[in-house]
Design a protein around this motif. Sequence first.
Motif, short mmCIF file in Angstrom:
data_model
loop_
_atom_site.label_atom_id
_atom_site.label_comp_id
_atom_site.label_asym_id
_atom_site.label_seq_id
_atom_site.Cartn_x
_atom_site.Cartn_y
_atom_site.Cartn_z
N MET A 1 -5.23 -9.40 4.44
CA MET A 1 -5.76 -8.66 3.31
C MET A 1 -5.57 -9.39 1.99
SD MET A 1 -4.93 -4.69 4.35
CE MET A 1 -6.27 -4.15 3.30
N LYS A 2 -5.09 -10.64 2.08
CA LYS A 2 -4.96 -11.50 0.91
C LYS A 2 -4.10 -10.86 -0.18
CE LYS A 2 -9.45 -13.68 1.74
NZ LYS A 2 -10.80 -14.00 1.19
N THR A 3 -2.90 -10.47 0.23
CA THR A 3 -1.96 -9.88 -0.71
C THR A 3 -0.56 -10.37 -0.35
OG1 THR A 3 -1.22 -7.80 -1.69
CG2 THR A 3 -1.60 -7.79 0.69
N ARG A 4 0.46 -9.84 -0.99
CA ARG A 4 1.83 -10.27 -0.74
C ARG A 4 2.49 -9.37 0.29
NH1 ARG A 4 5.36 -9.69 -4.57
NH2 ARG A 4 4.26 -7.96 -5.57
N PRO A 5 3.39 -9.90 1.09
CA PRO A 5 4.12 -9.06 2.06
C PRO A 5 4.88 -7.93 1.38
CG PRO A 5 4.40 -11.37 2.61
CD PRO A 5 3.71 -11.34 1.29
N ALA A 6 5.37 -8.16 0.16
CA ALA A 6 6.10 -7.10 -0.55
C ALA A 6 5.19 -5.92 -0.84
CB ALA A 6 6.69 -7.65 -1.84
N THR A 7 3.90 -6.20 -1.14
CA THR A 7 2.96 -5.11 -1.40
C THR A 7 2.72 -4.30 -0.13
OG1 THR A 7 1.87 -6.44 -3.09
CG2 THR A 7 0.64 -4.57 -2.21
N VAL A 8 2.57 -4.99 0.99
CA VAL A 8 2.39 -4.29 2.27
C VAL A 8 3.62 -3.44 2.59
CG1 VAL A 8 2.01 -4.57 4.74
CG2 VAL A 8 0.86 -6.08 3.12
N SER A 9 4.80 -3.99 2.35
CA SER A 9 6.04 -3.26 2.60
C SER A 9 6.14 -2.02 1.72
CB SER A 9 7.23 -4.18 2.35
OG SER A 9 8.45 -3.48 2.54
N LYS A 10 5.69 -2.17 0.48
CA LYS A 10 5.73 -1.02 -0.44
C LYS A 10 4.91 0.14 0.09
CE LYS A 10 3.74 0.37 -4.87
NZ LYS A 10 3.01 -0.08 -6.08
N TRP A 11 3.65 -0.11 0.51
CA TRP A 11 2.78 0.99 0.96
C TRP A 11 3.20 1.49 2.34
CZ3 TRP A 11 0.74 3.39 -2.69
CH2 TRP A 11 0.29 2.73 -3.83
N ARG A 12 3.78 0.62 3.16
CA ARG A 12 4.31 1.08 4.44
C ARG A 12 5.44 2.08 4.20
NH1 ARG A 12 4.91 -1.39 9.79
NH2 ARG A 12 3.98 -3.33 9.00
N GLY A 13 6.35 1.73 3.30
CA GLY A 13 7.47 2.62 3.00
C GLY A 13 7.01 3.92 2.35
N ARG A 14 6.06 3.83 1.41
CA ARG A 14 5.57 5.04 0.75
C ARG A 14 4.94 5.99 1.78
NH1 ARG A 14 3.97 4.18 -4.86
NH2 ARG A 14 2.45 5.88 -4.64
N PHE A 15 4.20 5.42 2.72
CA PHE A 15 3.55 6.27 3.73
C PHE A 15 4.58 6.92 4.65
CE2 PHE A 15 1.66 7.02 7.88
CZ PHE A 15 0.55 7.77 7.55
N LEU A 16 5.59 6.17 5.05
CA LEU A 16 6.59 6.74 5.94
C LEU A 16 7.39 7.84 5.27
CD1 LEU A 16 7.87 3.47 7.66
CD2 LEU A 16 6.53 5.30 8.71
N ARG A 17 7.53 7.77 3.95
CA ARG A 17 8.27 8.81 3.23
C ARG A 17 7.42 10.03 2.89
NH1 ARG A 17 10.13 4.18 0.56
NH2 ARG A 17 8.73 4.63 -1.20
N GLN A 18 6.17 9.80 2.49
CA GLN A 18 5.34 10.89 1.98
C GLN A 18 4.05 11.10 2.77
OE1 GLN A 18 4.84 10.56 -2.33
NE2 GLN A 18 6.57 9.12 -2.40
N ARG A 19 3.83 10.32 3.81
CA ARG A 19 2.61 10.36 4.60
C ARG A 19 1.38 10.05 3.73
NH1 ARG A 19 4.61 9.11 9.05
NH2 ARG A 19 2.64 9.65 10.07
N VAL A 20 0.24 10.69 3.99
CA VAL A 20 -1.00 10.30 3.31
C VAL A 20 -0.92 10.52 1.80
CG1 VAL A 20 -3.47 10.80 3.11
CG2 VAL A 20 -2.39 10.72 5.36
N SER A 21 -0.22 11.56 1.36
CA SER A 21 -0.11 11.80 -0.08
C SER A 21 0.61 10.67 -0.80
CB SER A 21 0.61 13.13 -0.33
OG SER A 21 1.93 13.08 0.20
N GLY A 22 1.43 9.90 -0.10
CA GLY A 22 2.14 8.79 -0.72
C GLY A 22 1.24 7.63 -1.09
N LEU A 23 0.00 7.62 -0.58
CA LEU A 23 -0.92 6.53 -0.91
C LEU A 23 -1.62 6.75 -2.25
CD1 LEU A 23 -2.54 5.91 2.59
CD2 LEU A 23 -0.50 4.88 1.59
#
Length: 360
Positions: free
Chosen positions: A58-80
């Motif tokens: 997706m041409k981005t940084r691994p830290a960005t992917v980690s951020k949205w993975r963590g947000r989703f695991l904590r808040q599910r779809v609303s975390g996006l």
Amino acid sequence: MMYSVRMKARTVALTPEERSQLEGVERRPTSLARDVFRAGVILRAAAGGSNEAIALAMKTRPATVSKWRGRFLRQRVSGLQDAPRPGKPATYDLSSERRILARLDQPPPKGYARWNGPLLATALKDVSDDQIWRVLRKHGISLERRHSWCVSTDPCFAQKAADVVGLYLNPPEHAMVLSVDEKPHIQALERAQGWLKLPNGKALTGFQHDYKRHGTTTLFAALEVATGLVKAGHYQRRRRMEFLDFMNGVVAAYPNRQIHVILDNLNTHKPKRDRWLQRHPNVRFHYTPTHASWLNQVEIWFSILSRQSLTAASFTSTEQLRHHIDNFVAAYNQNAHPFEWKKQVVFQKHPKTLYANLCN
């Protein structure tokens, strides 16, 4: 000596609803780019992709992917969604919105027929025009657009509507169901017509504002509900005698058959003592509810006639008008098809006096 330890990304498991929602965001052409990106990250994570592989795809940084993975695991779809950001406090709250809606149910100032944005702002004093329009758009309220309607007050609306709809959906076997009505006072108007070219280069057909009258004619029509075929008759007036003359021709066209006729409540259709019906025991009349002639399918055909044959035509005599209508009926019957009636239950609606009643 320093050692770096790569932590394994946490697994993302999606419910069927979450997967459907995220895939919809990714496919929808109107989705924002940021929402498509975030949904794509989570879908790839749910497929087992690592942060590095997803970042590369997706041409981005691994830290960005980690951020949205963590947000989703904590808040599910609303975390996006975007997190709340600091800024100027909101000028208006829910109470101001309620005040605007409540004001709509009060009479407008003296001399005015209805509310508009500036009048509401003046009456509320501490709410701007812009905020009023925001609230109105949010609730889909239009103050300027107005519609007229014909409300049926027939106390037997349900029974009569069910009778007519039943003929459309489940007609009697070996019987002919006809929808009959008349279109009175069709004017034979003579007016110049032709093509016009506008300054922007577009071309369209037009007609002159002035016209010459050449009399009127009344059209009686019977629509076969099962086939869509139309039988028409021309008369000078629409009295009882013209109606019976037309019906005599209709009945003669279906010898030895049971005929069900759908009619409106015009007094020429339903006299106090109908001796014509007594002489024709094979014919039964079914009346639409009062002010509900839209239940009569022949009204749909009259609309087609007006749009496709009469609106853009010019006539120099009533004879020419009648011949023109006959030609249209002949052409229409060559490709006639029945109207598909889907509504099984027809309700009697009444307008609400107050906006608050729509919300209850």
